[in-house]
Design a protein around this motif. Structure first.
Motif, PDB file in Angstrom:
ATOM      1  N   ASN A 268       0.597  -1.374  -0.235  1.00  0.00           N
ATOM      2  CA  ASN A 268       0.057  -0.162  -0.105  1.00  0.00           C
ATOM      3  C   ASN A 268       0.841   1.318  -0.255  1.00  0.00           C
ATOM      4  OD1 ASN A 268      -2.029  -1.778   0.027  1.00  0.00           O
ATOM      5  ND2 ASN A 268      -2.516  -1.461   2.378  1.00  0.00           N
ATOM      6  N   THR A 269       1.998   1.190   0.369  1.00  0.00           N
ATOM      7  CA  THR A 269       2.854   2.307   0.768  1.00  0.00           C
ATOM      8  C   THR A 269       3.657   2.955  -0.658  1.00  0.00           C
ATOM      9  OG1 THR A 269       4.727   1.081   1.359  1.00  0.00           O
ATOM     10  CG2 THR A 269       3.321   2.088   3.153  1.00  0.00           C
ATOM     11  N   VAL A 270       3.228   2.237  -1.830  1.00  0.00           N
ATOM     12  CA  VAL A 270       3.883   2.627  -3.034  1.00  0.00           C
ATOM     13  C   VAL A 270       2.986   3.851  -3.729  1.00  0.00           C
ATOM     14  CG1 VAL A 270       4.682   2.048  -5.351  1.00  0.00           C
ATOM     15  CG2 VAL A 270       5.044   0.468  -3.553  1.00  0.00           C
ATOM     16  N   ASP A 271       3.742   5.044  -3.867  1.00  0.00           N
ATOM     17  CA  ASP A 271       2.951   6.017  -4.546  1.00  0.00           C
ATOM     18  C   ASP A 271       2.748   5.799  -6.000  1.00  0.00           C
ATOM     19  OD1 ASP A 271       2.929   7.741  -2.251  1.00  0.00           O
ATOM     20  OD2 ASP A 271       4.860   8.596  -2.723  1.00  0.00           O
ATOM     21  N   PRO A 272       1.561   6.403  -6.588  1.00  0.00           N
ATOM     22  CA  PRO A 272       1.255   6.165  -8.093  1.00  0.00           C
ATOM     23  C   PRO A 272       2.497   6.926  -8.877  1.00  0.00           C
ATOM     24  CG  PRO A 272      -0.454   7.155  -6.956  1.00  0.00           C
ATOM     25  CD  PRO A 272       0.487   7.254  -6.088  1.00  0.00           C
ATOM     26  N   SER A 273       2.412   6.575 -10.169  1.00  0.00           N
ATOM     27  CA  SER A 273       3.626   7.199 -10.921  1.00  0.00           C
ATOM     28  C   SER A 273       3.349   8.916 -11.024  1.00  0.00           C
ATOM     29  CB  SER A 273       3.395   6.725 -12.329  1.00  0.00           C
ATOM     30  OG  SER A 273       2.137   6.667 -12.955  1.00  0.00           O
ATOM     31  N   ARG A 274       4.414   9.238 -11.457  1.00  0.00           N
ATOM     32  CA  ARG A 274       4.578  10.852 -11.569  1.00  0.00           C
ATOM     33  C   ARG A 274       5.534  11.360 -12.729  1.00  0.00           C
ATOM     34  NH1 ARG A 274       4.287  14.424  -6.791  1.00  0.00           N
ATOM     35  NH2 ARG A 274       5.607  16.025  -6.867  1.00  0.00           N
ATOM     36  N   LEU A 275       4.878  12.347 -13.230  1.00  0.00           N
ATOM     37  CA  LEU A 275       5.706  13.078 -14.126  1.00  0.00           C
ATOM     38  C   LEU A 275       5.772  14.574 -13.838  1.00  0.00           C
ATOM     39  CD1 LEU A 275       6.600  13.496 -17.418  1.00  0.00           C
ATOM     40  CD2 LEU A 275       4.033  13.845 -17.591  1.00  0.00           C
ATOM     41  N   THR A 276       7.098  15.020 -14.050  1.00  0.00           N
ATOM     42  CA  THR A 276       7.173  16.567 -13.838  1.00  0.00           C
ATOM     43  C   THR A 276       8.016  17.067 -15.004  1.00  0.00           C
ATOM     44  OG1 THR A 276       9.129  16.163 -12.886  1.00  0.00           O
ATOM     45  CG2 THR A 276       7.423  16.133 -11.253  1.00  0.00           C
ATOM     46  N   ALA A 277       7.598  18.192 -15.614  1.00  0.00           N
ATOM     47  CA  ALA A 277       8.182  18.777 -16.577  1.00  0.00           C
ATOM     48  C   ALA A 277       8.157  20.394 -16.296  1.00  0.00           C
ATOM     49  CB  ALA A 277       7.623  18.551 -17.881  1.00  0.00           C
ATOM     50  N   GLY A 278       9.045  21.197 -16.965  1.00  0.00           N
ATOM     51  CA  GLY A 278       8.856  22.588 -16.875  1.00  0.00           C
ATOM     52  C   GLY A 278       9.552  23.452 -17.924  1.00  0.00           C
ATOM     53  N   LEU A 279       9.620  24.665 -17.796  1.00  0.00           N
ATOM     54  CA  LEU A 279      10.250  25.586 -18.518  1.00  0.00           C
ATOM     55  C   LEU A 279      11.069  26.491 -17.456  1.00  0.00           C
ATOM     56  CD1 LEU A 279      10.710  26.450 -21.508  1.00  0.00           C
ATOM     57  CD2 LEU A 279       8.873  28.170 -21.315  1.00  0.00           C
ATOM     58  N   ARG A 280      12.341  26.526 -17.662  1.00  0.00           N
ATOM     59  CA  ARG A 280      13.039  27.380 -16.865  1.00  0.00           C
ATOM     60  C   ARG A 280      13.979  28.348 -17.555  1.00  0.00           C
ATOM     61  NH1 ARG A 280      16.747  25.445 -11.812  1.00  0.00           N
ATOM     62  NH2 ARG A 280      18.364  27.242 -11.858  1.00  0.00           N
ATOM     63  N   TYR A 281      14.128  29.691 -17.155  1.00  0.00           N
ATOM     64  CA  TYR A 281      14.965  30.753 -17.751  1.00  0.00           C
ATOM     65  C   TYR A 281      15.957  31.107 -16.588  1.00  0.00           C
ATOM     66  CZ  TYR A 281      16.378  34.964 -20.111  1.00  0.00           C
ATOM     67  OH  TYR A 281      17.293  36.135 -20.870  1.00  0.00           O
ATOM     68  N   ASP A 282      17.284  31.223 -17.071  1.00  0.00           N
ATOM     69  CA  ASP A 282      18.236  31.224 -15.800  1.00  0.00           C
ATOM     70  C   ASP A 282      19.249  32.403 -16.427  1.00  0.00           C
ATOM     71  OD1 ASP A 282      19.455  30.998 -13.405  1.00  0.00           O
ATOM     72  OD2 ASP A 282      19.297  28.745 -13.479  1.00  0.00           O
ATOM     73  N   THR A 283      19.544  33.261 -15.647  1.00  0.00           N
ATOM     74  CA  THR A 283      20.447  34.318 -15.740  1.00  0.00           C
ATOM     75  C   THR A 283      21.445  34.355 -14.693  1.00  0.00           C
ATOM     76  OG1 THR A 283      19.355  36.450 -14.917  1.00  0.00           O
ATOM     77  CG2 THR A 283      18.847  35.706 -17.169  1.00  0.00           C
ATOM     78  N   ALA A 285      21.831  36.879 -12.554  1.00  0.00           N
ATOM     79  CA  ALA A 285      20.979  37.783 -11.534  1.00  0.00           C
ATOM     80  C   ALA A 285      19.788  36.894 -10.913  1.00  0.00           C
ATOM     81  CB  ALA A 285      20.659  39.161 -12.098  1.00  0.00           C
ATOM     82  N   TYR A 286      19.231  36.353 -11.856  1.00  0.00           N
ATOM     83  CA  TYR A 286      17.709  35.766 -11.610  1.00  0.00           C
ATOM     84  C   TYR A 286      17.304  34.653 -12.378  1.00  0.00           C
ATOM     85  CZ  TYR A 286      16.045  38.040 -15.809  1.00  0.00           C
ATOM     86  OH  TYR A 286      15.585  38.281 -17.070  1.00  0.00           O
ATOM     87  N   MET A 287      16.295  33.762 -11.700  1.00  0.00           N
ATOM     88  CA  MET A 287      15.753  32.589 -12.379  1.00  0.00           C
ATOM     89  C   MET A 287      14.405  32.565 -12.373  1.00  0.00           C
ATOM     90  SD  MET A 287      14.166  29.641 -11.557  1.00  0.00           S
ATOM     91  CE  MET A 287      14.798  29.520  -9.555  1.00  0.00           C
ATOM     92  N   VAL A 288      13.683  32.208 -13.190  1.00  0.00           N
ATOM     93  CA  VAL A 288      12.159  32.159 -13.384  1.00  0.00           C
ATOM     94  C   VAL A 288      12.023  30.678 -14.063  1.00  0.00           C
ATOM     95  CG1 VAL A 288      10.028  32.927 -14.040  1.00  0.00           C
ATOM     96  CG2 VAL A 288      11.925  34.411 -13.711  1.00  0.00           C
ATOM     97  N   ARG A 289      10.990  29.921 -13.328  1.00  0.00           N
ATOM     98  CA  ARG A 289      10.699  28.921 -13.830  1.00  0.00           C
ATOM     99  C   ARG A 289       9.007  28.441 -13.854  1.00  0.00           C
ATOM    100  NH1 ARG A 289      13.885  24.169 -11.043  1.00  0.00           N
ATOM    101  NH2 ARG A 289      12.471  22.924 -12.187  1.00  0.00           N
ATOM    102  N   LEU A 290       8.383  27.602 -14.531  1.00  0.00           N
ATOM    103  CA  LEU A 290       7.061  27.257 -14.523  1.00  0.00           C
ATOM    104  C   LEU A 290       7.293  25.521 -14.754  1.00  0.00           C
ATOM    105  CD1 LEU A 290       3.836  27.760 -14.745  1.00  0.00           C
ATOM    106  CD2 LEU A 290       4.300  27.678 -17.206  1.00  0.00           C
ATOM    107  N   ASP A 291       6.788  24.969 -13.524  1.00  0.00           N
ATOM    108  CA  ASP A 291       6.717  23.527 -13.410  1.00  0.00           C
ATOM    109  C   ASP A 291       5.408  22.804 -13.427  1.00  0.00           C
ATOM    110  OD1 ASP A 291       9.684  23.058 -12.987  1.00  0.00           O
ATOM    111  OD2 ASP A 291       9.166  24.530 -11.302  1.00  0.00           O
ATOM    112  N   MET A 292       5.315  21.764 -14.157  1.00  0.00           N
ATOM    113  CA  MET A 292       3.946  21.022 -14.196  1.00  0.00           C
ATOM    114  C   MET A 292       4.250  19.683 -13.446  1.00  0.00           C
ATOM    115  SD  MET A 292       2.560  18.363 -15.854  1.00  0.00           S
ATOM    116  CE  MET A 292       3.571  17.942 -17.297  1.00  0.00           C
ATOM    117  N   THR A 293       3.444  19.245 -12.751  1.00  0.00           N
ATOM    118  CA  THR A 293       3.532  17.817 -12.071  1.00  0.00           C
ATOM    119  C   THR A 293       2.099  17.366 -12.080  1.00  0.00           C
ATOM    120  OG1 THR A 293       4.756  18.798 -10.284  1.00  0.00           O
ATOM    121  CG2 THR A 293       3.614  16.843  -9.731  1.00  0.00           C
ATOM    122  N   HIS A 294       2.304  16.002 -12.635  1.00  0.00           N
ATOM    123  CA  HIS A 294       1.111  15.239 -12.955  1.00  0.00           C
ATOM    124  C   HIS A 294       1.427  13.901 -12.302  1.00  0.00           C
ATOM    125  CE1 HIS A 294      -2.376  13.187 -14.797  1.00  0.00           C
ATOM    126  NE2 HIS A 294      -1.288  12.172 -14.986  1.00  0.00           N
TER     127      HIS A 294
END
Length: 380
Positions: A268-283, A285-294
């Motif tokens: 019972n303790t096993v979690d369902p499968s999981r997918l993560t993907a995102g878009l990251r912009y890095d300099t 001085a700063y970093m911005v990212r949008l992440d999707m988790t399913h």
């Protein structure tokens, strides 16, 4: 009026050293050794004027506990040409000392130790690709909450009880995988399998029907033999430079299945499968990212239930998180994020395991809706 006190004081110490030895030709050895130590003292007390129905004040949800763990480890990374071989060993010791005073159930104290070897092998086929394999013996001591958790709700007819016979979990784990690093893509894929002895499952239903006079009973228990199999793929796609920064897409997908080898039933303790993907912009001085988790839905065929009981099965969900970091100085960073952008109502399997499908309080276990977090991090 309720007066609830919880106090936790902990100490941690880590000491690590290393030594590089160079032999003839391309032979290089890096020996790493160290010590980990942790100690915690936890106390609790509930008091007041009107206790919950069926209980009396003062009371303790778990016994006051002193918990300590210590480990010694050493490994030797041996590099020769395209090959790396890394043997190692770790010795663990733990102790849980519980105080019976004021606790409404039998307080359990526990101690133990284990020696866990490991071996890793890496072959660099060329500059872009490498193949690796790992073997590791595992050891997981039960924590104080698993051993001595106690709660009773006579109105709703359920309770959680301590387990004085809970044993440490031991395992033999194997992993085989490949890593690649190219101009635009970094990727790692690995398949793994594990054989567990005395696998610890939290809060399994061990008795009762939930009817008056026959409450549901939950307890952390050992499962004699468990087999886990799974795989994981993760990496990063680098799209190139844009307005002075790097645009990339990090991604990961993992899936695990587990079965009790004695009964053939799912764990019972096993979690369902999981997918993560995102878009990251890095300099710089700063970093911005949008992440999707399913997360996939929890299916009935991946769950083991006691006779006559039901289980709330988490539906699938997809959430979006927007976050960023401003590097004010080398030693100062401002982090901010808006999480669960679409205000999606969802549950994590680990939070609802053991809750009946028709529980009228199931919403209390859902994850936060749209929320904002801000933090300032300073390094000294």
């Amino acid at each position: 009026m309720r007066d609830v006190t919880y106090d936790e004081r902990s100490w941690q110490a880590n000491l690590q050293g290393s030594k590089v030895l160079r032999g003839s030709g391309s032979l290089v050895q890096k020996i790493t050794y160290g010590l980990d130590y942790a100690a915690a003292k936890v106390t609790n007390l509930q008091d007041g004027v009107t206790p919950p129905v069926g209980e009396t004040f003062p009371l303790k949800r778990f016994p006051d506990t002193n918990e300590t763990s210590a480990a010694l480890y050493v490994q030797d990374e041996i590099v020769s040409g395209p090959f790396s071989v890394t043997p190692g060993v770790r010795f663990d010791s733990f102790r849980i000392k519980a105080d019976q005073t004021g606790f409404g159930a039998q307080a359990v104290s526990l101690s133990g130790n284990a020696t866990s070897p490991k071996l890793g092998v890496l072959y660099r086929a060329n500059e872009a690709w490498s193949v690796f394999g790992n073997y590791a013996a595992g050891f997981r001591a039960p924590n104080a909450g698993q051993v001595n958790a106690f709660f009773e709700n006579p109105v709703s007819n359920y309770k959680t009880v301590p387990n004085g016979n809970l044993k440490p979990e031991k395992s033999q784990n194997f992993e085989l995988g490949v890593r690649g690093r190219m101009d635009m893509l970094s990727i790692e894929a690995a398949a793994f399998t594990g054989r567990y002895k005395d696998f610890i499952e939290d809060l399994r239903q061990v008795g009762g029907t939930g009817a008056p006079g026959n409450p549901l009973v939950f307890q952390s228990v050992n499962i004699g033999r468990v087999k886990l199999n799974g795989f994981e793929v993760k990496g990063d796609v680098r799209w190139g430079r844009l307005a002075g920064g790097q645009l990339s897409t990090p991604f990961a997908y993992g899936q695990t299945r587990g079965r009790d080898t004695a009964t053939g039933k799912p764990v019972n303790t096993v979690d369902p499968s999981r997918l993560t993907a995102g878009l990251r912009y890095d300099t710089r001085a700063y970093m911005v990212r949008l992440d999707m988790t399913h997360a996939a839905a929890k299916k009935a065929e991946h769950e083991t239930l006691a006779a006559g009981s039901t289980q709330f099965l988490t539906p699938s969900y997809t959430v979006l998180d927007l976050s960023g970091q401003w590097r004010i100085r080398k030693d100062l960073r401002l982090n901010a994020g808006i999480y669960n952008l679409t205000d999606k109502k969802h549950w994590r399997w680990a939070d609802v395991r053991g809750l009946a499908a028709n529980a009228n309080f199931i919403d209390a276990y859902s994850q936060p809706g749209r929320s904002v977090r801000v933090s300032l991090v300073a390094d000294f």
